[in-house]
Write a protein that holds these residues in place. Structure first.
Motif, PDB file in Angstrom:
ATOM      1  N   ASP A  52      24.969 -48.610 -64.383  1.00 41.55           N
ATOM      2  CA  ASP A  52      26.321 -48.672 -63.845  1.00 41.55           C
ATOM      3  C   ASP A  52      27.106 -49.873 -64.356  1.00 41.55           C
ATOM      4  N   VAL A  53      26.458 -50.736 -65.135  1.00 42.00           N
ATOM      5  CA  VAL A  53      27.143 -51.911 -65.671  1.00 42.00           C
ATOM      6  C   VAL A  53      27.937 -51.490 -66.905  1.00 42.00           C
ATOM      7  N   MET A  54      29.236 -51.370 -66.734  1.00 41.37           N
ATOM      8  CA  MET A  54      30.117 -50.948 -67.823  1.00 41.37           C
ATOM      9  C   MET A  54      30.521 -52.119 -68.708  1.00 41.37           C
ATOM     10  N   TYR A  55      30.569 -53.315 -68.110  1.00 42.58           N
ATOM     11  CA  TYR A  55      30.978 -54.513 -68.851  1.00 42.58           C
ATOM     12  C   TYR A  55      30.304 -55.716 -68.216  1.00 42.58           C
ATOM     13  N   SER A  56      29.882 -56.672 -69.061  1.00 46.35           N
ATOM     14  CA  SER A  56      29.261 -57.899 -68.559  1.00 46.35           C
ATOM     15  C   SER A  56      29.578 -59.041 -69.514  1.00 46.35           C
ATOM     16  N   LYS A  57      29.890 -60.203 -68.950  1.00 48.65           N
ATOM     17  CA  LYS A  57      30.165 -61.386 -69.754  1.00 48.65           C
ATOM     18  C   LYS A  57      29.591 -62.605 -69.034  1.00 48.65           C
ATOM     19  N   ILE A  91      27.583 -74.478 -63.587  1.00 52.41           N
ATOM     20  CA  ILE A  91      27.285 -73.161 -63.033  1.00 52.41           C
ATOM     21  C   ILE A  91      27.108 -72.158 -64.176  1.00 52.41           C
ATOM     22  N   LYS A  92      26.094 -71.343 -64.064  1.00 49.80           N
ATOM     23  CA  LYS A  92      25.922 -70.214 -64.979  1.00 49.80           C
ATOM     24  C   LYS A  92      26.117 -68.944 -64.164  1.00 49.80           C
ATOM     25  N   GLU A  93      26.979 -68.062 -64.654  1.00 48.87           N
ATOM     26  CA  GLU A  93      27.308 -66.873 -63.879  1.00 48.87           C
ATOM     27  C   GLU A  93      27.568 -65.686 -64.801  1.00 48.87           C
ATOM     28  N   ASP A  94      27.444 -64.497 -64.238  1.00 48.30           N
ATOM     29  CA  ASP A  94      27.754 -63.252 -64.945  1.00 48.30           C
ATOM     30  C   ASP A  94      28.944 -62.576 -64.274  1.00 48.30           C
ATOM     31  N   SER A 116      37.203 -75.255 -61.072  1.00 50.43           N
ATOM     32  CA  SER A 116      36.261 -75.423 -62.180  1.00 50.43           C
ATOM     33  C   SER A 116      36.951 -75.120 -63.500  1.00 50.43           C
ATOM     34  N   TYR A 117      36.294 -75.448 -64.577  1.00 47.28           N
ATOM     35  CA  TYR A 117      36.790 -75.118 -65.904  1.00 47.28           C
ATOM     36  C   TYR A 117      35.636 -74.582 -66.743  1.00 47.28           C
ATOM     37  N   VAL A 118      35.936 -73.658 -67.625  1.00 46.14           N
ATOM     38  CA  VAL A 118      34.927 -73.003 -68.446  1.00 46.14           C
ATOM     39  C   VAL A 118      34.544 -73.902 -69.615  1.00 46.14           C
ATOM     40  N   ILE A 119      33.251 -74.021 -69.889  1.00 44.58           N
ATOM     41  CA  ILE A 119      32.788 -74.803 -71.033  1.00 44.58           C
ATOM     42  C   ILE A 119      32.154 -73.912 -72.102  1.00 44.58           C
ATOM     43  N   LYS A 120      31.885 -72.642 -71.736  1.00 45.96           N
ATOM     44  CA  LYS A 120      31.252 -71.752 -72.706  1.00 45.96           C
ATOM     45  C   LYS A 120      31.278 -70.330 -72.172  1.00 45.96           C
ATOM     46  N   GLN A 121      31.383 -69.379 -73.094  1.00 41.22           N
ATOM     47  CA  GLN A 121      31.159 -67.981 -72.775  1.00 41.22           C
ATOM     48  C   GLN A 121      30.172 -67.428 -73.800  1.00 41.22           C
ATOM     49  N   SER A 122      29.474 -66.381 -73.440  1.00 39.19           N
ATOM     50  CA  SER A 122      28.490 -65.811 -74.359  1.00 39.19           C
ATOM     51  C   SER A 122      29.177 -65.370 -75.650  1.00 39.19           C
ATOM     52  N   ASN A 123      28.550 -65.688 -76.786  1.00 38.12           N
ATOM     53  CA  ASN A 123      29.104 -65.336 -78.094  1.00 38.12           C
ATOM     54  C   ASN A 123      27.972 -65.275 -79.108  1.00 38.12           C
TER      55      ASN A 123
END
Length: 288
Positions: free
Chosen positions: A61-66, A167-170, A245-252
């Motif tokens: 059921d996971v159509m999108y994940s980041k 924090i690490k999150e999906d 908070s502020y983002v320091i990284k996204q999966s790439n």
């Protein structure tokens, strides 16, 4: 006519409510039914709260994940509660680790775990405290008062040295429920390491698996600077996203952090762009 057993039960409830109210009143007579209530109302029973579980998500059921990594700076006004001496988040975590209620994981990067945040290697609480404690130089003197040497001894961990949390999150879109939501996976306090009289960039001291930590955080009240009647636990704060908070990284594919390809104020712009992309994705789902 009122049923007799029901009437008796009603009298008992009324008497209990009256006795409690008397305890909370401005009475000038001694209170005979135990210690007085510290205040004029009963606060929420934070210690007996239970974790509200997330809805189950099936992989099909996971159509999108980041995956996103972000940091919470405790020096920001909205995050001041995390550093309150009455209930500091780092104190909550450290006490739970020392009591064996939480597991701390080694943040050291490896070949198999380049980010050091996969919860692979548990840390012994005693070893963790020894690593976090500031080293203190204890001089040694001879009989004449001259210093002849000295040794380094472990001091105490300074909780004030923690000014950020990572924090690490999906972010997951569940097509079964038609919900796009973030779920925190791990939390790490960041500490500055001093080398050659220079403080290096703050690094994770350890990682905590958030689903395990929820059972601790749900019973720890967050202190609000402006309102004592919040009734919020640390679990509420994280699940309801009541922090800045502020983002320091996204999966790439290159596994790059923002600072690897952006500098100066452009790093902040890139962080905001990633946030906006996530919001746009949700918005586009319902655009016609």
């Amino acid at each position: 006519m009122m049923n007799r057993p029901f009437f008796i039960i009603l009298l008992i409830l009324i008497s209990r409510a009256y006795g409690q109210q008397e305890n909370l009143s401005n009475s000038v007579t001694p209170i005979a039914d135990g210690p007085p209530i510290d205040g004029y109302y009963l606060k929420s029973d934070m210690e007996n709260r239970k974790v509200i579980p997330y809805s189950d998500i099936r992989s099909v059921d996971v159509m999108y994940s980041k995956r996103v990594w972000r940091e919470i700076d405790l020096r920001e006004r909205l995050n001041a509660s995390f550093a309150s001496p009455k209930s500091r988040l780092i104190d909550v975590l450290m006490r739970a680790i020392q009591a064996g209620e939480l597991t701390a994981y080694d943040p050291t990067p490896t070949v198999e775990d380049p980010n050091g945040d996969s919860f692979k290697v548990p840390l012994n609480p005693d070893e963790l405290m020894a690593n976090l404690a500031d080293s203190v130089f204890v001089p040694e003197f001879d009989k004449e008062g001259n210093q002849v040497g000295g040794t380094f001894q472990s001091g105490e961990f300074n909780a004030d040295s923690v000014v950020k949390f990572r924090i690490k999150e999906d972010w997951i879109f569940d097509k079964q429920r038609s919900v796009f939501e973030p779920r925190i996976i791990g939390i790490a306090p960041l500490i500055s390491i001093k080398a050659a009289d220079i403080y290096l960039e703050p690094q994770p001291a350890f990682w905590i698996y958030f689903p395990e930590a929820r059972h601790i955080l749900v019973n720890k009240e967050v202190v609000n600077r402006n309102n004592d009647a919040t009734g919020l636990s640390y679990d509420d704060v994280f699940v309801k996203r009541i922090f800045s908070s502020y983002v320091i990284k996204q999966s790439n594919p290159e596994d790059l952090r923002i600072k690897d390809y952006k500098q100066g104020i452009d790093r902040l712009y890139e962080s905001e762009r990633i946030k906006q992309d996530l919001m746009d994705y949700e918005h586009d789902l319902w655009s016609y």
